[in-house]
Each structure stands twice: as C-alpha cells, then as structure tokens.
Enzyme design. Structure first.
Site, mmCIF file in Angstrom:
data_model
loop_
_atom_site.group_PDB
_atom_site.id
_atom_site.type_symbol
_atom_site.label_atom_id
_atom_site.label_comp_id
_atom_site.label_asym_id
_atom_site.label_seq_id
_atom_site.Cartn_x
_atom_site.Cartn_y
_atom_site.Cartn_z
ATOM 1 N N TYR A 113 0.810 -1.329 -0.084
ATOM 2 C CA TYR A 113 0.084 0.098 -0.160
ATOM 3 C C TYR A 113 0.867 1.024 0.065
ATOM 4 O O TYR A 113 0.760 2.338 -1.118
ATOM 5 C CB TYR A 113 -0.524 -0.092 1.433
ATOM 6 C CG TYR A 113 -1.925 1.440 1.655
ATOM 7 C CD1 TYR A 113 -2.951 1.593 0.743
ATOM 8 C CD2 TYR A 113 -1.352 2.508 2.185
ATOM 9 C CE1 TYR A 113 -3.894 2.207 0.285
ATOM 10 C CE2 TYR A 113 -2.371 3.223 2.752
ATOM 11 C CZ TYR A 113 -2.914 3.409 1.818
ATOM 12 O OH TYR A 113 -4.194 5.065 1.605
ATOM 13 N N ASP A 212 -4.009 9.451 2.398
ATOM 14 C CA ASP A 212 -3.842 8.320 3.241
ATOM 15 C C ASP A 212 -5.028 8.150 4.362
ATOM 16 O O ASP A 212 -4.834 8.231 5.779
ATOM 17 C CB ASP A 212 -2.009 7.697 3.219
ATOM 18 C CG ASP A 212 -1.783 6.798 3.814
ATOM 19 O OD1 ASP A 212 -3.240 5.236 3.439
ATOM 20 O OD2 ASP A 212 -1.292 6.096 4.518
#
Ligand code: SAM
Length: 335
Positions: A113, A212
């Site tokens: 990620y 994020d």
C-alpha cells in the site's frame, strides 16, 4: 421420611449435601484463584476454544464478512479522543495497527500500500521536479518513509487528525514510522479538510499530495467527499502536480469509487484507479485513485529513487496496476 426409619437420616443427608456443596465452592474458588483474572478484551478480540486470542475485523463498512487474525500478544489497547486504537503482534502478519476496528497497517504487507501510494504519483513527476509533498492522514508514517527516499523533495508535510496515532506508531511501529525522523518532515495535527483550506488561503501548492485516509466512517467520514476533492485540486500544482487518494475496494465499494471517479474527472484532466493486492485489507484489495493534468498510467520519471529500495512498486507495475478486470472497468468508468 424414607430412610429406614432413622430419625437423624434426613439431617445426615442435608449435612452431607451442605459439606459437598462447600467442597465444590472451595474447589472452584481455588481453580478460579489459580487463573489470572481475564482483563476485559478490546473490541473485536475474542478467544477460541483453545483459549487463543483472535482479532475479528467486523465493520458496518463491509457487512456480512470479516477477516480474522490470530493474536500472539496485545501490545497496546486504548482510546484517543477520536477513535479506539489497538496494536497487537500476530502469528502471520507481524505487528498490526487497528483503528476503530479496521486494520490500517500490518508490518508484513503494508509495503504494498505505502509504495503504491507514494511512488505512483512520484513517478508521474520528472526526476528532480518534486519540491514539496503532502500526506493527509497517514499517521503510521509509512507513506512518509517512502517519500523520504527522494532526495529532491525539500519539504514533506503531513496532516494527521489524531496525534495519538502518530505517537503510538513512533513507539510501537518503528519500521513504518521511521519516515518521521527525516528532517524535511513537518507534522500538523489537525483535520485534513481544514488544513487544505488553510494551505489554499496561504497560497501553498504541492507537487504531490497523498491522501492516506482511513475509511469514510469515524474521523474520515466528513472528509471523503466531493468538497474534499475540490480542495485537493486547488492545492495540487496545476501544471505537473499529482494527487493520489486511498480508493477503497472494488468488490465492496464500487458505488463510492464511481462517485469519487466522476467527481475527480470534473476537476482533473486525467483520473485512473490503480489496484493494489494486499491480504489484510478487506477482500485483499484496495485502490489508489491517481489524478493529474498529465496522463497517469505511464511513468514519466526516470531515476531519483534507487529501485533497490523498493519491494513492491516498479515501473512495470506502474502501468499494470491500472489494468482492471473487465467488470470493474465497466462500473468504474462505464456509462
Ligand atoms: N490506508 C489505510 C487504511 O485504509 O486502512 C489508512 C492508514 S492511515 C493510519 C489513516 C489515518 O487517517 C488515520 O491515522 C486517521 O487518524 C487519519 N485520518 C482520518 N480522518 C482524518 C482527517 N479528517 N484528517 C486527517 N487525518 C485523518
């Protein structure tokens, strides 16, 4: 009376029963005292028949399914002003950070990620041309760690709403939070939406913005929307800047992804959804929505980061991650 006519027989039986009862109570008390008292388990944690601890990721955001991880040791459990925070060591995935019952990071697979979120936008900027970057959310520090691999970046801002996530990540997730130790990092503890407004008021632009954020329930609920995307478009350097947004799972949240794609297409010339394979996010899949005035599916950069420092992202992967299964392609971009 039925015991052979003895007048004390009933008394004898009652006395025996009372003594036997007392014995059982004493035995149970002894057994109970030998076992340590079970402290109340954090939300989402329970024991199986063998007494082993499990974390179960149950959420309204992915109703009717849950991923479970066996816990070796609970490292931290508490509540910040905004959310429940749980950190544990697992048998399979290393150390795990959970916020409000949702897995954010495991030390085994976080690399997938963090690398896509940081290196995909960075590879859409020519080598040497990214001067200022911003991370919104990302309190674990993993995206910072990846951005810090580019010597050309002069300032790396991070705006995380929960100071406890930052401090606990520094204390318990050292391999992820290492990015905080870079002197170019400037930390702001506040709501990302308000922070973007203040950046716009001050006229500060960014070459790369990585959003994020956690899922749109809890502290990120008010931020995961069209107004936020409008602000994002205003802080990204208009000519060559790139924004990357945590883009949710295509098996679970196709409707939300479609809304985000439609809105961002009205703000940026090029918008594409990159897919990330990661076992500990729901369904083993999450997306990264990439937006820019330049095309996003082919990397522009050549150099500026040592490929040996990367474990998941590569120039080849950059283009491949935008190739979606046909049915996903249809609901993300179709009419
Ligand atoms: N990709 C990860 C995921 O989906 O599980 C996200 C990881 S990162 C830890 C998410 C961070 O976003 C959290 O630390 C949370 O506190 C932060 N966050 C949530 N809402 C925010 C907001 N409105 N402004 C800034 N940060 C926010």
């Amino acid at each position: 009376m039925s015991s052979g006519g003895c007048p004390f027989a009933g008394v004898g039986i009652s006395l025996f029963a009372a003594l036997a009862g007392l014995g059982t109570i004493l035995m149970n008390t002894k057994r109970f005292m030998r076992q340590p008292l079970e402290v109340r388990l954090p939300a989402g944690v329970d024991r199986d028949e063998e007494g082993k601890l499990w974390f179960r990721e149950i959420s309204e955001f992915w109703k009717g399914q849950c991923f479970s991880i066996r816990i070796e040791k609970i490292v931290y459990s508490g509540k910040s002003q905004l959310q429940e925070i749980l950190i544990f060591d697992s048998e399979k995935y290393g150390r795990v950070l959970v916020l409000d019952g949702a897995i954010q990071v495991t030390t085994l697979d976080e690399v997938a990620y963090q690398e896509v979120m940081a290196h995909t936008p960075m590879h859409l900027i020519n080598n040497g041309e990214c001067k200022r970057a911003l991370v919104i959310g990302g309190g674990d520090g993993g995206v910072l760690r990846e951005l810090a691999k580019y010597p050309e970046i002069q300032e790396i801002y991070i705006c995380e709403i929960d100071g406890d996530v930052i401090e606990l990540s520094k204390k318990y997730l050292s391999t992820t939070s290492i990015g905080y130790s870079d002197p170019r990092v400037k930390v702001f503890v506040e709501d990302g939406f308000k922070f973007l407004q203040s950046m716009i008021n001050e006229g500060i632009l960014f070459d790369v913005v990585v959003s994020d954020l956690s899922d749109p329930i809890g502290p990120a609920e008010s931020i995961f929307n069209g107004e936020f995307l409008e602000l994002l478009a205003k802080v990204v350097e208009p000519k060559n800047g790139v924004a990357a947004l945590q883009g949710e799972c295509y098996w679970l949240h196709s409707h939300l992804i479609r809304q985000l794609v439609d809105k961002s297409k009205s703000l940026f010339k090029n918008v594409s959804y990159a897919t990330i394979a990661i076992p500990t996010y729901p369904c083993g899949q999450i997306g990264c929505l990439v937006m820019s005035s330049n095309p996003v599916t082919v990397p522009r950069r050549n150099g500026g980061v040592n490929p040996g420092d990367l474990r998941y992202y590569s120039r080849e992967l950059h283009s491949a991650q935008f190739v979606l299964p046909k049915l996903v392609e249809k609901f993300v971009y179709g009419d």
